[in-house]
Design a protein around this motif. Sequence first.
Motif, PDB file in Angstrom:
ATOM      1  N   ASN A   1       0.837  -1.198   0.000  1.00  0.00           N
ATOM      2  CA  ASN A   1       0.000   0.000   0.000  1.00  0.00           C
ATOM      3  C   ASN A   1       0.872   1.248   0.000  1.00  0.00           C
ATOM      4  N   THR A   2       0.569   2.180  -0.886  1.00  0.00           N
ATOM      5  CA  THR A   2       1.375   3.397  -1.005  1.00  0.00           C
ATOM      6  C   THR A   2       0.649   4.644  -0.504  1.00  0.00           C
ATOM      7  N   ASP A   3      -0.598   4.483  -0.067  1.00  0.00           N
ATOM      8  CA  ASP A   3      -1.352   5.628   0.449  1.00  0.00           C
ATOM      9  C   ASP A   3      -0.917   5.914   1.884  1.00  0.00           C
ATOM     10  N   PRO A   4      -0.339   7.093   2.162  1.00  0.00           N
ATOM     11  CA  PRO A   4       0.176   7.379   3.508  1.00  0.00           C
ATOM     12  C   PRO A   4      -0.877   7.262   4.601  1.00  0.00           C
ATOM     13  N   ARG A   5      -2.100   7.685   4.319  1.00  0.00           N
ATOM     14  CA  ARG A   5      -3.135   7.629   5.355  1.00  0.00           C
ATOM     15  C   ARG A   5      -3.531   6.187   5.666  1.00  0.00           C
ATOM     16  N   GLU A   6      -3.616   5.361   4.634  1.00  0.00           N
ATOM     17  CA  GLU A   6      -3.910   3.956   4.858  1.00  0.00           C
ATOM     18  C   GLU A   6      -2.741   3.289   5.583  1.00  0.00           C
ATOM     19  N   HIS A   7      -1.544   3.735   5.263  1.00  0.00           N
ATOM     20  CA  HIS A   7      -0.354   3.215   5.925  1.00  0.00           C
ATOM     21  C   HIS A   7      -0.395   3.543   7.416  1.00  0.00           C
ATOM     22  N   ASP A   8      -0.817   4.754   7.748  1.00  0.00           N
ATOM     23  CA  ASP A   8      -0.956   5.140   9.150  1.00  0.00           C
ATOM     24  C   ASP A   8      -1.979   4.261   9.857  1.00  0.00           C
ATOM     25  N   ARG A   9      -3.085   3.985   9.178  1.00  0.00           N
ATOM     26  CA  ARG A   9      -4.132   3.152   9.774  1.00  0.00           C
ATOM     27  C   ARG A   9      -3.623   1.737  10.029  1.00  0.00           C
ATOM     28  N   LEU A  10      -2.907   1.179   9.062  1.00  0.00           N
ATOM     29  CA  LEU A  10      -2.367  -0.169   9.212  1.00  0.00           C
ATOM     30  C   LEU A  10      -1.293  -0.215  10.297  1.00  0.00           C
ATOM     31  N   ASN A  11      -0.496   0.834  10.370  1.00  0.00           N
ATOM     32  CA  ASN A  11       0.532   0.907  11.412  1.00  0.00           C
ATOM     33  C   ASN A  11      -0.109   0.899  12.795  1.00  0.00           C
ATOM     34  N   PHE A  12      -1.186   1.662  12.945  1.00  0.00           N
ATOM     35  CA  PHE A  12      -1.910   1.682  14.216  1.00  0.00           C
ATOM     36  C   PHE A  12      -2.435   0.288  14.547  1.00  0.00           C
ATOM     37  N   MET A  13      -2.993  -0.394  13.552  1.00  0.00           N
ATOM     38  CA  MET A  13      -3.528  -1.742  13.759  1.00  0.00           C
ATOM     39  C   MET A  13      -2.431  -2.710  14.188  1.00  0.00           C
ATOM     40  N   PHE A  14      -1.260  -2.600  13.571  1.00  0.00           N
ATOM     41  CA  PHE A  14      -0.142  -3.490  13.886  1.00  0.00           C
ATOM     42  C   PHE A  14       0.194  -3.416  15.370  1.00  0.00           C
ATOM     43  N   HIS A  15       0.362  -2.208  15.866  1.00  0.00           N
ATOM     44  CA  HIS A  15       0.736  -2.047  17.272  1.00  0.00           C
ATOM     45  C   HIS A  15      -0.433  -2.351  18.206  1.00  0.00           C
ATOM     46  N   GLN A  16      -1.640  -2.080  17.755  1.00  0.00           N
ATOM     47  CA  GLN A  16      -2.812  -2.379  18.573  1.00  0.00           C
ATOM     48  C   GLN A  16      -2.953  -3.881  18.804  1.00  0.00           C
ATOM     49  N   VAL A  17      -2.707  -4.671  17.766  1.00  0.00           N
ATOM     50  CA  VAL A  17      -2.801  -6.130  17.890  1.00  0.00           C
ATOM     51  C   VAL A  17      -1.804  -6.636  18.931  1.00  0.00           C
ATOM     52  N   ILE A  18      -0.577  -6.128  18.877  1.00  0.00           N
ATOM     53  CA  ILE A  18       0.456  -6.554  19.829  1.00  0.00           C
ATOM     54  C   ILE A  18       0.085  -6.141  21.248  1.00  0.00           C
ATOM     55  N   ASN A  19      -0.338  -4.891  21.401  1.00  0.00           N
ATOM     56  CA  ASN A  19      -0.673  -4.398  22.739  1.00  0.00           C
ATOM     57  C   ASN A  19      -1.822  -5.181  23.360  1.00  0.00           C
TER      58      ASN A  19
END
Length: 229
Positions: A126-144
Amino acid sequence: MAKLDAADVTVKRPNLKQEVAKYVRDLILSGGARPGQRLDQDRIAEELGVSRLPVREALITLEGEGLVENVARHGSYVASLEPADISDQFEMYGLLSGLAAARAAIARPDGMVEQLEQIVAQMRVNTDPREHDRLNFMFHQVINKAGASRRLVAVLRTLSGSMPTHFFEHHTGRGFREQALDEHDTILEALRNGDGQAASTALIEHFTHTGKEAVQMLRENGFWDHEES
């Protein structure tokens, strides 16, 4: 005062104060408003289509976070932040997130690794920065959520609330995306192997690096220019 796109800020009751605080917080941490700059409450209210009350309440919240100074009969101003104020926020989050990651690596709840693999794969293509931000948030949320107690999740949520939420959007063309993805791969590999120490170390290093990037981004945006001139 520079501004974010108010159309991207969804202001819904009963969270008006939180949404206004998010808007102003992102404005400050993206370099759109600089230390010592006055925050026009009427203008913020007009841009977001709200009354002045939630704006005042939001600025009180941000004062508690150290981002705003409210001066009686004079108004509200962006606090005189130092680079360490920014980097410390990320490092504190990294330390606690590292604790959650260590526990998640040991617990290995069903589906966690597979979910993280899917998120990382999406971030790679994915190259859309906003979608990238959303996925990044999800990544850390899953771990937490996989490794943190209810209390730790609450503290992490509080800390993340005072951090920039459009990080990849503001870091285009800096090589930050590629390095962050590589760091996510390292974190994922540690979790996949059930190595709590490696997962914790990788998370701490990831957020330490991200904090340094945040400081550098603000420097390049001229956030501290008035103090250095």
